[in-house]
Design a protein around this motif. Sequence first.
Motif, PDB file in Angstrom:
ATOM      1  N   ILE A  97       0.833  -1.205   0.000  1.00 18.79           N
ATOM      2  CA  ILE A  97       0.000   0.000   0.000  1.00 18.79           C
ATOM      3  C   ILE A  97       0.871   1.261   0.000  1.00 18.79           C
ATOM      4  O   ILE A  97       0.571   2.249  -0.687  1.00 18.79           O
ATOM      5  N   LEU A  98       1.962   1.236   0.761  1.00 21.11           N
ATOM      6  CA  LEU A  98       2.852   2.395   0.813  1.00 21.11           C
ATOM      7  C   LEU A  98       3.503   2.649  -0.538  1.00 21.11           C
ATOM      8  O   LEU A  98       3.658   3.804  -0.963  1.00 21.11           O
ATOM      9  N   TRP A  99       3.902   1.574  -1.230  1.00 23.22           N
ATOM     10  CA  TRP A  99       4.484   1.740  -2.560  1.00 23.22           C
ATOM     11  C   TRP A  99       3.476   2.363  -3.530  1.00 23.22           C
ATOM     12  O   TRP A  99       3.815   3.269  -4.302  1.00 23.22           O
ATOM     13  N   LEU A 100       2.247   1.874  -3.508  1.00 28.13           N
ATOM     14  CA  LEU A 100       1.233   2.420  -4.406  1.00 28.13           C
ATOM     15  C   LEU A 100       0.928   3.877  -4.066  1.00 28.13           C
ATOM     16  O   LEU A 100       0.772   4.716  -4.970  1.00 28.13           O
ATOM     17  N   ALA A 101       0.842   4.191  -2.772  1.00 29.80           N
ATOM     18  CA  ALA A 101       0.606   5.586  -2.371  1.00 29.80           C
ATOM     19  C   ALA A 101       1.766   6.475  -2.807  1.00 29.80           C
ATOM     20  O   ALA A 101       1.560   7.631  -3.227  1.00 29.80           O
ATOM     21  N   GLY A 102       2.992   5.943  -2.741  1.00 29.30           N
ATOM     22  CA  GLY A 102       4.145   6.712  -3.217  1.00 29.30           C
ATOM     23  C   GLY A 102       4.079   6.981  -4.705  1.00 29.30           C
ATOM     24  O   GLY A 102       4.452   8.073  -5.171  1.00 29.30           O
ATOM     25  N   LEU A 103       3.589   6.012  -5.479  1.00 33.61           N
ATOM     26  CA  LEU A 103       3.442   6.221  -6.926  1.00 33.61           C
ATOM     27  C   LEU A 103       2.389   7.284  -7.224  1.00 33.61           C
ATOM     28  O   LEU A 103       2.535   8.066  -8.174  1.00 33.61           O
ATOM     29  N   VAL A 104       1.324   7.304  -6.435  1.00 33.23           N
ATOM     30  CA  VAL A 104       0.300   8.340  -6.632  1.00 33.23           C
ATOM     31  C   VAL A 104       0.901   9.726  -6.409  1.00 33.23           C
ATOM     32  O   VAL A 104       0.705  10.652  -7.213  1.00 33.23           O
ATOM     33  N   ILE A 105       1.646   9.877  -5.330  1.00 36.32           N
ATOM     34  CA  ILE A 105       2.255  11.178  -5.013  1.00 36.32           C
ATOM     35  C   ILE A 105       3.277  11.563  -6.082  1.00 36.32           C
ATOM     36  O   ILE A 105       3.339  12.717  -6.525  1.00 36.32           O
ATOM     37  N   ALA A 106       4.095  10.584  -6.531  1.00 28.49           N
ATOM     38  CA  ALA A 106       5.116  10.878  -7.531  1.00 28.49           C
ATOM     39  C   ALA A 106       4.495  11.282  -8.858  1.00 28.49           C
ATOM     40  O   ALA A 106       4.948  12.238  -9.500  1.00 28.49           O
ATOM     41  N   SER A 107       3.445  10.571  -9.298  1.00 28.72           N
ATOM     42  CA  SER A 107       2.809  10.907 -10.578  1.00 28.72           C
ATOM     43  C   SER A 107       2.169  12.290 -10.519  1.00 28.72           C
ATOM     44  O   SER A 107       2.205  13.044 -11.495  1.00 28.72           O
ATOM     45  N   TYR A 108       1.573  12.634  -9.377  1.00 28.86           N
ATOM     46  CA  TYR A 108       0.984  13.969  -9.246  1.00 28.86           C
ATOM     47  C   TYR A 108       2.060  15.046  -9.233  1.00 28.86           C
ATOM     48  O   TYR A 108       1.912  16.105  -9.877  1.00 28.86           O
ATOM     49  N   ALA A 109       3.160  14.787  -8.526  1.00 30.35           N
ATOM     50  CA  ALA A 109       4.235  15.785  -8.446  1.00 30.35           C
ATOM     51  C   ALA A 109       4.888  16.002  -9.800  1.00 30.35           C
ATOM     52  O   ALA A 109       5.217  17.140 -10.163  1.00 30.35           O
ATOM     53  N   ILE A 110       5.078  14.928 -10.564  1.00 32.73           N
ATOM     54  CA  ILE A 110       5.672  15.073 -11.900  1.00 32.73           C
ATOM     55  C   ILE A 110       4.786  15.939 -12.781  1.00 32.73           C
ATOM     56  O   ILE A 110       5.260  16.793 -13.530  1.00 32.73           O
ATOM     57  N   GLY A 111       3.470  15.725 -12.680  1.00 26.41           N
ATOM     58  CA  GLY A 111       2.549  16.507 -13.502  1.00 26.41           C
ATOM     59  C   GLY A 111       2.617  17.989 -13.226  1.00 26.41           C
ATOM     60  O   GLY A 111       2.453  18.814 -14.130  1.00 26.41           O
ATOM     61  N   GLN A 112       2.863  18.348 -11.985  1.00 25.95           N
ATOM     62  CA  GLN A 112       2.933  19.772 -11.655  1.00 25.95           C
ATOM     63  C   GLN A 112       4.164  20.450 -12.222  1.00 25.95           C
ATOM     64  O   GLN A 112       4.218  21.683 -12.306  1.00 25.95           O
ATOM     65  N   LEU A 113       5.173  19.671 -12.600  1.00 24.75           N
ATOM     66  CA  LEU A 113       6.405  20.236 -13.148  1.00 24.75           C
ATOM     67  C   LEU A 113       6.404  20.309 -14.664  1.00 24.75           C
ATOM     68  O   LEU A 113       7.300  20.907 -15.248  1.00 24.75           O
ATOM     69  N   LEU A 114       5.413  19.689 -15.322  1.00 26.76           N
ATOM     70  CA  LEU A 114       5.375  19.669 -16.782  1.00 26.76           C
ATOM     71  C   LEU A 114       4.725  20.938 -17.307  1.00 26.76           C
ATOM     72  O   LEU A 114       3.651  21.331 -16.839  1.00 26.76           O
ATOM     73  N   PRO A 115       5.328  21.573 -18.311  1.00 27.82           N
ATOM     74  CA  PRO A 115       4.714  22.787 -18.861  1.00 27.82           C
ATOM     75  C   PRO A 115       3.392  22.520 -19.543  1.00 27.82           C
ATOM     76  O   PRO A 115       2.489  23.349 -19.516  1.00 27.82           O
ATOM     77  N   GLY A 116       3.257  21.338 -20.159  1.00 30.89           N
ATOM     78  CA  GLY A 116       1.999  21.016 -20.818  1.00 30.89           C
ATOM     79  C   GLY A 116       0.845  20.900 -19.862  1.00 30.89           C
ATOM     80  O   GLY A 116      -0.292  21.231 -20.185  1.00 30.89           O
ATOM     81  N   LYS A 117       1.134  20.428 -18.662  1.00 33.64           N
ATOM     82  CA  LYS A 117       0.092  20.303 -17.650  1.00 33.64           C
ATOM     83  C   LYS A 117      -0.378  21.676 -17.193  1.00 33.64           C
ATOM     84  O   LYS A 117      -1.545  21.873 -16.888  1.00 33.64           O
ATOM     85  N   VAL A 118       0.534  22.632 -17.157  1.00 37.62           N
ATOM     86  CA  VAL A 118       0.164  23.997 -16.794  1.00 37.62           C
ATOM     87  C   VAL A 118      -0.787  24.577 -17.829  1.00 37.62           C
ATOM     88  O   VAL A 118      -1.757  25.265 -17.502  1.00 37.62           O
ATOM     89  N   VAL A 119      -0.530  24.275 -19.098  1.00 32.39           N
ATOM     90  CA  VAL A 119      -1.413  24.761 -20.162  1.00 32.39           C
ATOM     91  C   VAL A 119      -2.814  24.212 -19.980  1.00 32.39           C
ATOM     92  O   VAL A 119      -3.818  24.899 -20.157  1.00 32.39           O
ATOM     93  N   VAL A 120      -2.921  22.930 -19.614  1.00 31.28           N
ATOM     94  CA  VAL A 120      -4.223  22.317 -19.416  1.00 31.28           C
ATOM     95  C   VAL A 120      -4.973  22.989 -18.274  1.00 31.28           C
ATOM     96  O   VAL A 120      -6.161  23.269 -18.362  1.00 31.28           O
ATOM     97  N   SER A 121      -4.265  23.275 -17.179  1.00 33.89           N
ATOM     98  CA  SER A 121      -4.926  23.899 -16.041  1.00 33.89           C
ATOM     99  C   SER A 121      -5.355  25.326 -16.350  1.00 33.89           C
ATOM    100  O   SER A 121      -6.283  25.836 -15.745  1.00 33.89           O
ATOM    101  N   GLU A 122      -4.672  25.977 -17.303  1.00 30.37           N
ATOM    102  CA  GLU A 122      -5.011  27.352 -17.645  1.00 30.37           C
ATOM    103  C   GLU A 122      -5.910  27.450 -18.874  1.00 30.37           C
ATOM    104  O   GLU A 122      -6.257  28.537 -19.301  1.00 30.37           O
ATOM    105  N   SER A 123      -6.273  26.306 -19.478  1.00 30.21           N
ATOM    106  CA  SER A 123      -7.027  26.326 -20.719  1.00 30.21           C
ATOM    107  C   SER A 123      -8.379  27.003 -20.522  1.00 30.21           C
ATOM    108  O   SER A 123      -9.085  26.746 -19.547  1.00 30.21           O
TER     109      SER A 123
END
Length: 496
Positions: A97-123
């Motif tokens: 469970i801890l490994w899966l929760a870590g993957l959730v946090i990592a995938s969310y954190a990576i998305g916040q650093l991508l410029p394309g994701k910023v465009v989506v949030s500002e669309s």
Amino acid sequence: MRLRPASAFYVLQLMALRCVSLLVPGGRRREWWREWRSELWHVRQACTPPRGVSWPAEQEVAQFCLGAVQDALCLRGLPGQPRIPLATTMGSAAQCILWLAGLVIASYAIGQLLPGKVVVSESAHYRDARNLTLIRDARFGDISEPTISAEQYHLWKRRRQDLFDGFAFYQPMQSGLHIEGGGTFAIASSNLFDVLGLPIRFSTANGAGSARLILSDDAWKREFGGDPHVAGRTMQLGLRSVVIGGVAPPGFWRLPGKVDGWLLVPDAEVERRLGFVVGHLKSTEEHKALGASWEMAAPTPDGTMSDFACARLTERMLGTNDIFFFAVFLACLALPATTSLPLGEYRVTSQKLSWSTRLRRWGFLASKIGLLLPIVYFFSLDLSHLRATASPFTAEYVQLASSFSICLFGLRWVLRDQRQRCPVCLRRLTHPARVGQASRNFLAWSGTELICVAGHGLLHIPEIQTSWFGTQRWLYLDPSWDVLFADSGLASAGYF
């Protein structure tokens, strides 16, 4: 003297076991080294041929050497004072469970650093997208081709309308925009952004009836470095000098044609070529019942009647949530065709399991699926927006394909992981052992046997499925077996 290949493997395996023995506490190192060395000799006598080299046999001997590593790690978790050894946490449900929760946090954190994701949030979103309608000639099936003439657009604007309260027109054209690699722009009616309900960033006040160029967000960043003072500059558009009137919102364009800029001109200057018409429906209950697409008959400039197909823009604006749920639905349909769904046979034990133990097992399965879904969602968004300049349609296709793939293989892993866990303590089963012979499959079962390190039972996985042994079986061990696991302290360890 030349060393035979089989002898060379034997020497390497002895060296590997010697290195593994260094992990064993000093007081028991000599004892375990002798035990492993004698077992290695017996394994090689039973598996390897007298002459030559058999790669499958050498792989089986190598598996025995890897099993010694697990023994050494377990022994290191046995200090003088009683406590739960390392083996109780390795492969435990809590660790999973801890490994899966870590993957959730990592995938969310990576998305916040991508410029394309910023465009989506500002669309930006179209104003009242449900009532925005793309109109085309019903005689043509390709929605990406312009089918409405400028004369037809002018006729609709002049006539009193019962369905629509506004029309906009645009014509995609090719031209050298004096930007890197050229560009595509569209000649559009001056009210295009008003009908769509979109604001123009950094807009300047232009005189009535004057033409102005609206840049796309990508072209603005690529050619002008995101300069907020770009409005008011003059640039060459083919043979025509135009004034930049502002920048369009990022990621909003969901209409046919990839466009780097829109030249907004008065209706009188719209060229007599085919283009696209966007109409805004009047907000009435009757119009809301028209559905996602329909056809209407309307007069043409030559005085005849013709059929026109209308499609709401909501059909071209699938959100990330819609794509995600659709991909999960497809993965669930494909799962039975790619893997076996039953978790195996679990016979009734002499000691009836408590309801808390049963609920914990099914709750663990539900928790893995519940954590898998946000992993699929965030990672698919990360992959679809690695490039900020990717078109919305490309991002949607990437998200759909990645969501389906990650979800399908993730669900397969969830089922496989659940099958390889003890139904009582939920730890991963270890110490695989080959049992029986395939040639005697109809007299006795043959396959792989796994054991729970807490002594709760054995898992039998058949090598060949038969009518009497078609799926894996779990065998509970009665309390008389506890004496074999008493020294390890695992039998009394916590389950979760």
